[in-house]
Every structure is written in C-alpha cells, then in structure tokens.
Enzyme design. Structure first.
Site, short mmCIF file in Angstrom:
data_model
loop_
_atom_site.label_atom_id
_atom_site.label_comp_id
_atom_site.label_asym_id
_atom_site.label_seq_id
_atom_site.Cartn_x
_atom_site.Cartn_y
_atom_site.Cartn_z
N SER A 174 -34.41 4.79 19.97
CA SER A 174 -35.75 4.37 19.57
C SER A 174 -35.98 4.78 18.12
O SER A 174 -35.36 5.73 17.63
CB SER A 174 -36.81 5.03 20.46
OG SER A 174 -38.11 4.88 19.92
N TYR A 188 -39.77 13.67 23.01
CA TYR A 188 -39.32 12.28 23.12
C TYR A 188 -38.35 11.94 22.00
O TYR A 188 -37.31 11.33 22.22
CB TYR A 188 -40.53 11.34 23.09
CG TYR A 188 -40.16 9.88 23.25
CD1 TYR A 188 -39.52 9.42 24.38
CD2 TYR A 188 -40.47 8.95 22.25
CE1 TYR A 188 -39.18 8.08 24.53
CE2 TYR A 188 -40.15 7.61 22.39
CZ TYR A 188 -39.50 7.18 23.53
OH TYR A 188 -39.16 5.84 23.67
#
Length: 253
Positions: A91, A117
């Site tokens: 990501s 994350y």
C-alpha cells in the site's frame, strides 16, 4: 463470479487463526495441483490494538505473518507450476513506517494504528522481495502492489468523522468530487494485482513494487505521499532481516 468461465472452488480460511491457514494449505497440497498465481490480498487497516497468534500485533499478524505462513506452505505447489507468480498487496501506506525493527509487536512503545498499518505494508513489500530472492531460480517470481485508494470494508474501523479529518469524506458522510476522482473502483483497484500476476512485461523481473499497472519509481523528495516506492521497501538487507525475524515468530506459533 457468474461471468468467470470454468469451475470455481471456494475454501474458507481465517488469517487470524493459523490452524485455519494450516488446514487450507494442507487441503490444497493434498490435491497435488500446481499453483500458477498466488495473490495475498486480504488485510485489515487501522484497527484498535489487538493481539493474534502468540501475541503478535494484529495488523502485522494478519497482513504479513499469516500470509507468509500460507505462502511458505504453498511453496511446493508454486514450484510445480514452473513459472508461478506471487503478488503481495502492499500500500502507499508503507510511507508511514518502515518495519519497527526493535519492537514490531508494540510490546515496549505506545501503539499507533496508522504506524502499525504502515509497518505491515512495508513488511508485505519486503516479503515479496524475499520470496523473489529465493524463488527466481526455481521459476517463482514475486511482486508487491499498491492497488490505489478504494472504498471497501477495509475502512470499517474508521468513523465518518475520522475519514472527514483525513479528507476522504465530507462532514455529512458524502464523498468530495476530488476524492471520487482519485479513488478507484474495486475493479480498477484489482487491475495492478492482475497485471503483476500475468503481464508479459514482467517476465524475468521480480521483487519490485508496482502501482497503476507499472513498476513504481523510487521515491524522491519531490514524490507525493501517495506515490512511488520508499527506499526501505527496496532494500535487500532489510528483506533478509525481516525474513529471519518472521521465521522466528512463526516458529513460536
């Protein structure tokens, strides 16, 4: 799925439960089939602090470690394909954090859901690099992918108020036109994963981070936050260090 030709098999697996991962991979291996493409697409984002497995931070455990356990168990099937590809979903959030090498499971410093994350997505990219190091001589190449911004249940841990603070939504819950223009549909978001898994342009290449159906550029000072690969996810030594740490973690699960 109704428009997909051929037969489709669906099997359940819970990445928070390694016994479920082991059952899935064992059942597949018993078939003796080759595995041409493995796309590690599942993930969670910005969730409250939670532990899985033998005490792993949840995002690292689900997004990286469980996928690694699954991929290693499926390695014989990938090798049987004689030209397989593994795609790990990273990501643009990898820009938020390198792997937190001295405390990846938040045992001694305060938990930050976005840092965690980011760490997990950097780990996914480094895992693909590590797979490619080990697999290229036996016909297995690996890639990491940024799919783009997409509204899916991935945001389920974020309130509308928090998404408004991020600029993803208006205070009334609607989506601003500029965000609609930047975000992708789920189909568009899948395109780079499909490209990485199948594109002839990537023949004899591997270990690279891809975005918008292309190999991403290495980030510079001029790069926007949402584009390009930061140096730490392209570092061979970091990939090997993560592999060793991850193998140790998995050995205790």
């Amino acid at each position: 799925l109704a428009n997909v030709p051929g037969e489709i098999e669906i099997a359940a697996m819970d990445l928070e439960d390694l016994s479920s991962v082991r059952k899935f991979t064992s059942d597949f291996e018993e078939t003796g089939r080759a595995l041409d493409i493995l796309i590690n697409n599942a993930g969670i984002m910005a969730c409250p602090e939670t532990r899985v497995g033998p005490g792993w931070e949840r995002q690292l455990g689900v997004n990286h470690l469980a996928h690694m356990a699954m991929s290693l168990a499926l390695a014989p099937a990938l090798e049987r394909a004689d030209g397989a590809r593994l795609v790990a979903l990273s990501s643009t959030a990898h820009v938020r954090s390198d792997v937190i090498w001295d405390d990846p499971n938040y045992e001694s410093h305060p938990y930050d859901k976005w840092e965690a994350y980011g760490q997990s997505k950097s780990a996914c990219a480094l895992f693909a690099l590590g797979v490619d190091h080990r697999g290229k001589d036996i016909g297995v190449r690996a890639f990491s992918v940024h799919p783009g911004g997409i509204f899916t249940p991935l945001q389920r841990h974020l309130s509308d108020e928090e998404m408004a603070e991020l600029g993803w939504k208006n205070p009334d819950g609607t989506i601003p036109p500029q965000v609609q223009a930047m975000f992708k549909t789920p189909e568009q978001g899948a395109s780079t994963s499909v490209w990485a898994a199948t594109a002839p342009a990537l023949k004899d290449k591997g270990g690279v981070y891809c975005e918008d159906c292309d190999i991403a550029k290495l980030a510079t000072e001029e790069s926007q936050r949402w584009e390009h690969a930061r140096p730490w996810i392209c570092d061979d030594e970091k990939a090997e260090r993560l592999w060793d740490i991850s193998e140790t973690m998995l050995s205790k699960a």
